[in-house]
Write a protein that holds these residues in place. Sequence first.
Motif, PDB file in Angstrom:
ATOM      1  N   ALA A 201       0.806  -1.222   0.000  1.00  0.00           N
ATOM      2  CA  ALA A 201       0.000   0.000   0.000  1.00  0.00           C
ATOM      3  C   ALA A 201       0.840   1.273   0.000  1.00  0.00           C
ATOM      4  CB  ALA A 201      -0.933   0.012   1.210  1.00  0.00           C
ATOM      5  N   ALA A 202       2.171   1.179  -0.158  1.00  0.00           N
ATOM      6  CA  ALA A 202       2.989   2.390  -0.109  1.00  0.00           C
ATOM      7  C   ALA A 202       4.299   2.172  -0.852  1.00  0.00           C
ATOM      8  CB  ALA A 202       3.262   2.815   1.335  1.00  0.00           C
ATOM      9  N   ALA A 203       4.768   3.249  -1.490  1.00  0.00           N
ATOM     10  CA  ALA A 203       6.061   3.236  -2.172  1.00  0.00           C
ATOM     11  C   ALA A 203       6.636   4.644  -2.135  1.00  0.00           C
ATOM     12  CB  ALA A 203       5.913   2.756  -3.616  1.00  0.00           C
ATOM     13  N   TRP A 204       7.970   4.737  -2.225  1.00  0.00           N
ATOM     14  CA  TRP A 204       8.617   6.042  -2.180  1.00  0.00           C
ATOM     15  C   TRP A 204       9.635   6.168  -3.307  1.00  0.00           C
ATOM     16  CZ3 TRP A 204      13.940   6.275  -1.643  1.00  0.00           C
ATOM     17  CH2 TRP A 204      14.568   5.117  -1.207  1.00  0.00           C
ATOM     18  N   ARG A 205      10.030   7.419  -3.570  1.00  0.00           N
ATOM     19  CA  ARG A 205      11.059   7.683  -4.580  1.00  0.00           C
ATOM     20  C   ARG A 205      11.759   8.992  -4.228  1.00  0.00           C
ATOM     21  NH1 ARG A 205      10.134   6.775 -11.054  1.00  0.00           N
ATOM     22  NH2 ARG A 205      12.320   6.907 -11.716  1.00  0.00           N
ATOM     23  N   LEU A 206      13.060   9.036  -4.506  1.00  0.00           N
ATOM     24  CA  LEU A 206      13.845  10.233  -4.226  1.00  0.00           C
ATOM     25  C   LEU A 206      14.732  10.537  -5.423  1.00  0.00           C
ATOM     26  CD1 LEU A 206      14.965  12.386  -2.171  1.00  0.00           C
ATOM     27  CD2 LEU A 206      16.736  10.688  -1.636  1.00  0.00           C
ATOM     28  N   ASN A 207      14.617  11.762  -5.949  1.00  0.00           N
ATOM     29  CA  ASN A 207      15.511  12.258  -6.989  1.00  0.00           C
ATOM     30  C   ASN A 207      16.304  13.430  -6.434  1.00  0.00           C
ATOM     31  OD1 ASN A 207      14.980  11.113  -9.968  1.00  0.00           O
ATOM     32  ND2 ASN A 207      13.077  11.036  -8.785  1.00  0.00           N
ATOM     33  N   ALA A 208      17.596  13.461  -6.730  1.00  0.00           N
ATOM     34  CA  ALA A 208      18.443  14.548  -6.241  1.00  0.00           C
ATOM     35  C   ALA A 208      19.515  14.851  -7.280  1.00  0.00           C
ATOM     36  CB  ALA A 208      19.074  14.196  -4.898  1.00  0.00           C
ATOM     37  N   MET A 209      20.038  16.071  -7.225  1.00  0.00           N
ATOM     38  CA  MET A 209      21.042  16.539  -8.174  1.00  0.00           C
ATOM     39  C   MET A 209      21.889  17.613  -7.528  1.00  0.00           C
ATOM     40  SD  MET A 209      21.609  19.566 -10.033  1.00  0.00           S
ATOM     41  CE  MET A 209      19.971  20.260  -9.883  1.00  0.00           C
ATOM     42  N   THR A 230       9.214  11.846  -3.003  1.00  0.00           N
ATOM     43  CA  THR A 230       7.780  11.627  -3.201  1.00  0.00           C
ATOM     44  C   THR A 230       7.399  10.297  -2.561  1.00  0.00           C
ATOM     45  OG1 THR A 230       8.207  10.608  -5.363  1.00  0.00           O
ATOM     46  CG2 THR A 230       7.609  12.945  -5.344  1.00  0.00           C
ATOM     47  N   ILE A 231       6.143  10.185  -2.178  1.00  0.00           N
ATOM     48  CA  ILE A 231       5.632   8.950  -1.587  1.00  0.00           C
ATOM     49  C   ILE A 231       4.190   8.754  -2.018  1.00  0.00           C
ATOM     50  CG2 ILE A 231       4.924  10.093   0.570  1.00  0.00           C
ATOM     51  CD1 ILE A 231       5.779   7.441   1.995  1.00  0.00           C
ATOM     52  N   THR A 232       3.843   7.520  -2.329  1.00  0.00           N
ATOM     53  CA  THR A 232       2.492   7.168  -2.757  1.00  0.00           C
ATOM     54  C   THR A 232       1.872   6.186  -1.767  1.00  0.00           C
ATOM     55  OG1 THR A 232       2.893   7.524  -5.113  1.00  0.00           O
ATOM     56  CG2 THR A 232       1.121   6.029  -4.541  1.00  0.00           C
ATOM     57  N   PHE A 233       0.623   6.460  -1.396  1.00  0.00           N
ATOM     58  CA  PHE A 233      -0.166   5.568  -0.548  1.00  0.00           C
ATOM     59  C   PHE A 233      -1.383   5.098  -1.340  1.00  0.00           C
ATOM     60  CE2 PHE A 233       1.811   8.714   2.234  1.00  0.00           C
ATOM     61  CZ  PHE A 233       2.488   7.903   3.140  1.00  0.00           C
ATOM     62  N   THR A 234      -1.700   3.826  -1.219  1.00  0.00           N
ATOM     63  CA  THR A 234      -2.917   3.286  -1.824  1.00  0.00           C
ATOM     64  C   THR A 234      -3.719   2.596  -0.730  1.00  0.00           C
ATOM     65  OG1 THR A 234      -1.751   1.256  -2.434  1.00  0.00           O
ATOM     66  CG2 THR A 234      -1.852   3.006  -4.086  1.00  0.00           C
ATOM     67  N   PRO A 235      -4.458   3.374   0.056  1.00  0.00           N
ATOM     68  CA  PRO A 235      -5.180   2.791   1.193  1.00  0.00           C
ATOM     69  C   PRO A 235      -6.288   1.846   0.778  1.00  0.00           C
ATOM     70  CG  PRO A 235      -5.792   5.083   0.875  1.00  0.00           C
ATOM     71  CD  PRO A 235      -4.644   4.831  -0.045  1.00  0.00           C
ATOM     72  N   GLY A 236      -6.768   1.969  -0.462  1.00  0.00           N
ATOM     73  CA  GLY A 236      -7.799   1.073  -0.949  1.00  0.00           C
ATOM     74  C   GLY A 236      -7.592   0.833  -2.428  1.00  0.00           C
ATOM     75  N   GLY A 237      -8.286  -0.119  -2.977  1.00  0.00           N
ATOM     76  CA  GLY A 237      -8.105  -0.441  -4.379  1.00  0.00           C
ATOM     77  C   GLY A 237      -8.516   0.666  -5.318  1.00  0.00           C
ATOM     78  N   ASN A 238      -9.339   1.607  -4.847  1.00  0.00           N
ATOM     79  CA  ASN A 238      -9.846   2.656  -5.725  1.00  0.00           C
ATOM     80  C   ASN A 238      -9.279   4.035  -5.401  1.00  0.00           C
ATOM     81  OD1 ASN A 238     -11.541   0.804  -7.028  1.00  0.00           O
ATOM     82  ND2 ASN A 238     -13.125   1.061  -5.476  1.00  0.00           N
ATOM     83  N   THR A 239      -8.332   4.113  -4.482  1.00  0.00           N
ATOM     84  CA  THR A 239      -7.823   5.415  -4.046  1.00  0.00           C
ATOM     85  C   THR A 239      -6.303   5.393  -4.001  1.00  0.00           C
ATOM     86  OG1 THR A 239      -9.782   5.738  -2.669  1.00  0.00           O
ATOM     87  CG2 THR A 239      -7.903   7.162  -2.229  1.00  0.00           C
ATOM     88  N   ALA A 240      -5.690   6.481  -4.428  1.00  0.00           N
ATOM     89  CA  ALA A 240      -4.245   6.631  -4.333  1.00  0.00           C
ATOM     90  C   ALA A 240      -3.925   8.070  -3.970  1.00  0.00           C
ATOM     91  CB  ALA A 240      -3.568   6.250  -5.641  1.00  0.00           C
ATOM     92  N   LEU A 241      -2.944   8.252  -3.103  1.00  0.00           N
ATOM     93  CA  LEU A 241      -2.500   9.577  -2.677  1.00  0.00           C
ATOM     94  C   LEU A 241      -0.995   9.653  -2.836  1.00  0.00           C
ATOM     95  CD1 LEU A 241      -2.803  12.328  -1.172  1.00  0.00           C
ATOM     96  CD2 LEU A 241      -2.515  11.040   0.963  1.00  0.00           C
ATOM     97  N   THR A 242      -0.519  10.665  -3.561  1.00  0.00           N
ATOM     98  CA  THR A 242       0.912  10.889  -3.739  1.00  0.00           C
ATOM     99  C   THR A 242       1.276  12.260  -3.218  1.00  0.00           C
ATOM    100  OG1 THR A 242       1.013   9.466  -5.696  1.00  0.00           O
ATOM    101  CG2 THR A 242       2.803  11.036  -5.400  1.00  0.00           C
ATOM    102  N   LEU A 243       2.282  12.314  -2.351  1.00  0.00           N
ATOM    103  CA  LEU A 243       2.778  13.557  -1.783  1.00  0.00           C
ATOM    104  C   LEU A 243       4.213  13.776  -2.243  1.00  0.00           C
ATOM    105  CD1 LEU A 243       1.580  13.032   1.907  1.00  0.00           C
ATOM    106  CD2 LEU A 243       0.409  14.339   0.119  1.00  0.00           C
ATOM    107  N   GLY A 244       4.561  15.027  -2.484  1.00  0.00           N
ATOM    108  CA  GLY A 244       5.918  15.330  -2.917  1.00  0.00           C
ATOM    109  C   GLY A 244       6.353  16.699  -2.444  1.00  0.00           C
ATOM    110  N   PHE A 245       7.667  16.870  -2.372  1.00  0.00           N
ATOM    111  CA  PHE A 245       8.229  18.160  -2.001  1.00  0.00           C
ATOM    112  C   PHE A 245       9.533  18.347  -2.761  1.00  0.00           C
ATOM    113  CE2 PHE A 245      11.029  20.850   0.576  1.00  0.00           C
ATOM    114  CZ  PHE A 245      10.234  21.981   0.701  1.00  0.00           C
ATOM    115  N   GLU A 246       9.720  19.534  -3.347  1.00  0.00           N
ATOM    116  CA  GLU A 246      10.986  19.834  -4.031  1.00  0.00           C
ATOM    117  C   GLU A 246      11.651  21.036  -3.377  1.00  0.00           C
ATOM    118  OE1 GLU A 246      13.000  20.549  -8.409  1.00  0.00           O
ATOM    119  OE2 GLU A 246      10.882  21.055  -8.143  1.00  0.00           O
ATOM    120  N   HIS A 247      12.938  20.870  -3.100  1.00  0.00           N
ATOM    121  CA  HIS A 247      13.783  21.956  -2.603  1.00  0.00           C
ATOM    122  C   HIS A 247      14.877  22.153  -3.646  1.00  0.00           C
ATOM    123  CE1 HIS A 247      15.966  24.494   0.242  1.00  0.00           C
ATOM    124  NE2 HIS A 247      17.058  23.771   0.004  1.00  0.00           N
ATOM    125  N   PHE A 248      14.925  23.343  -4.255  1.00  0.00           N
ATOM    126  CA  PHE A 248      15.831  23.584  -5.388  1.00  0.00           C
ATOM    127  C   PHE A 248      16.508  24.932  -5.213  1.00  0.00           C
ATOM    128  CE2 PHE A 248      16.589  25.230  -9.720  1.00  0.00           C
ATOM    129  CZ  PHE A 248      17.379  24.206 -10.226  1.00  0.00           C
TER     130      PHE A 248
END
Length: 700
Positions: A201-209, A230-248
């Motif tokens: 129900a959850a996965a994450w990803r990080l990009n940096a430069m 960024t991180i994605t949550f799928t609390p149910g089969g019909n719902t997904a929430l992705t949160l992200g933050f960029e510092h540049f």
Amino acid sequence: MSFKIRMKPAAVAVFAALGGAHVAVHAADAVLAPVLVKGEAERADGPVQGYRATRSATFTKTDTPLKEVPASITVVPGEVIQDQAMRGMSDVLRYVPGVTAAQGEGNRDQMVIRGNNTTADFFVNGIRDDAQIFRDVYNLERVEVLKGPGGMTFGRGGAGGVVNRVTKRPLFGHVGEASLTVGSWDQLRGTVDVGEKINDAAAWRLNAMAEKANSFRDGVDLDRYGINPTITFTPGGNTALTLGFEHFRDERTADRGVPSQNGRPFDDSRSRFFGNADQSESRTGVDALTAVIEHDFGGVQLRNSFRAAQYDKFYQNVFSSNVAINPARQATLSAYNNSNDRLNVFNQTDLTTKFATGGLQHTLLAGIELGYQDSDNRRKTGQFAPGTNVVPASNPFGTAISFNPTATDANNNVESDTYAVYVQDQIALNEQWKVLAGLRYDKFEVDFNDKRAANTDLSTTDEEVSPRFGLIWTPTARQTYYASYSYSFLPAGEQLSLSPNTEDLNPEKAINYEVGARWDVLPELTLSTAVFRLDREDVRAADPLNPGFFVQTGEQRTEGFEIGLQGQVTPWWQVFAGYANLDAEITKTSASAPKGRKVGLVPDHMTSIWNRFDLGQGWGVGLGVINQSSSYTSFTNSVKLPSFTRVDGAVYYTFNDRKTRLALNVENITDKEYFPTAHSDNNISPGAPLNARLTLSTAF
């Protein structure tokens, strides 16, 4: 990071009503949970296959096969970005037909798209990203460039088109890649892209430069870094929430190039800096919070998107404003600085459903967009000791002794509110014929608070309807033809600026008529063409009866055609190519120029082709050619940029583990002296001489 939010009561009420559902749309998503859970990389019909794109949502806001999009769109895939060792938007745009990168005074991304010069028409995942900054490619899946007005999708602006960056996001699987680049002029750049599945129900990803570099230009350097978790949550089969933050962060020398003389770029060393590099700097900070929530109600899909971005920008320059035509060859220097602190808050809510009526298949989209922007601007003029701002062109160095505000220098706060509703229907009449029709209503309010002694407070409200229509004919699975009409508007406060001379002006209008075609000439190779006429109406012109004020009598027209070729010619040969023939001129007198003048930075002919050949045994080579005919630097038509041809190349070696690659990219192999772009008649950018970058990348 701190967000400075001072919304008007109406905007506060609207955002509160959304219940804090803070989300940001990913422009390429087709369906909800399956796409977010499995990720694009695992889709057999994903939007990009090698150098060829097959799907896009930039024009329609729905996941649509490109062959059913009645508009000209060039998608620059991540594989092309990697193979050419691109770093920023100017790199991306150089292979896009019909678009040129402008200089932007050496402190921002700026482009000319179908003859329309703009700093504001940049978007990220479909959300407005209009601050005057530089953007990096480290966290991008691809870049989608729409040519022609996109008012129904994007609202105000976009007279010539828009650039939409599509960012990487979590995949429910392992992601691991890093790269290190060393290059000419002490370039050192590193990137990392890592991610993992946490659970079902959850996965994450990080990009940096991070990057540091000098330049072939005297005293010019660059120092920047970015991080985007960024991180994605799928609390149910019909719902997904992705949160992200960029510092540049981006710090560099603001380089405004060389002046002109006798209608051409000044004949001097291409490394010479005119002005003072030590006093010419540009600093940018971006902190952006995004999130995306998607839910399938069983036949109706909801996407609610949100992005809050704080931009801190400062730039200062000491530059040449002209070179006198006399035996002494003297340069006159000018100086100023400018600071801008901007907050963008945008929310989009889209509902999409598919249904059938009377034998017709519908894809119906309805949505609202709400936006708030707050911008503080302050400018100061550089002062020179008497007589020290006129210097020999052979040694064009000068120092501003102070920077102080003058009576005409900007010092203001601007707030704007955007309220928009839109509806669009993609109708399949039968297997061969489809219709796209859309309508958007925008209300755009601007309040301008002048903090100078005059203390002029101004406000304006523009209400506009942006229609769109397209007809698509698909006689066979491998060929498509379309005709379309699109529209956008440019209000007086579009760039978050007003004056007593512009407060009461109606919005300018951009109207595009286009016919085009796409053919799959080979199973994985697509040829696209478009013929168009783009009219820009109600352009501001000086009022001859009321000096200092304007009337809306100007008109500008760009006519032309474009050709694109992307994809796989053979299993070992991929190509990414384009050609544009553009005729952009003033058809009625405008504020910039009289009727008949050519539009600046629009070559009549633009050709680009990039090839990658996989030779076997781990070896590959790349070869690219860019050709542009001559163009004027501005509406004055008094200075020309000469035509040029630039040749680029690359050599790749993939080690036996198939996870590690060494790439040598060489730009301007023939060491051609050329001038690709400008900002004005006396701010002309020299092209870089022969240079190289060596990149070691590995997957783990």
